[in-house]
Design a protein around this motif. Structure first.
Motif: not given
Length: 106
Positions: A30-35, A85-90, A98-100
């Motif tokens: 699921s995605i949210a604003v900032g993702d 959705k991107a979670l981590f830079r590997v 983050t969404n910031k």
């Protein structure tokens, strides 16, 4: 849920993500604003940040407005175009996405 990898191409997400960064993607999340999301557009994958979500679609922008082709140009993307959705830079340096967003100082 399945996971995959995406590679940043271009400068539209600088300074938060750079050219060649490898990202861990969660498909179907699921995605949210900032993702930061990966989506399919014009036959290729693209990586942008979600600015707004509506029933009509998703408005995405690059963090580097001066170098980004995004919803300001091509409009909303459809919900079914979102891959994940991107979670981590590997690589090159591991870190949570983050969404910031960091702002570019001019």
């Amino acid at each position: 849920m399945a996971f995959g990898k995406a590679v940043v191409r271009g400068l539209s997400m600088v300074p938060n993500l750079g050219y060649g960064d490898e990202l861990l993607i969660r498909y179907g999340a699921s995605i949210a604003v900032g993702d930061v999301i990966v989506f399919r557009r014009s036959g290729q994958n693209d990586i942008k940040r979600v600015e707004s979500i509506s029933d009509d679609g998703i408005f995405v922008v690059g963090d580097n407005a001066m170098a980004s082709l995004d919803s300001r140009t091509y409009g909303l993307i459809r919900h079914d175009q979102v891959l994940g959705k991107a979670l981590f830079r590997v690589k090159p340096k591991f870190g949570r996405i983050t969404n910031k967003k960091l702002e570019i100082e001019l």
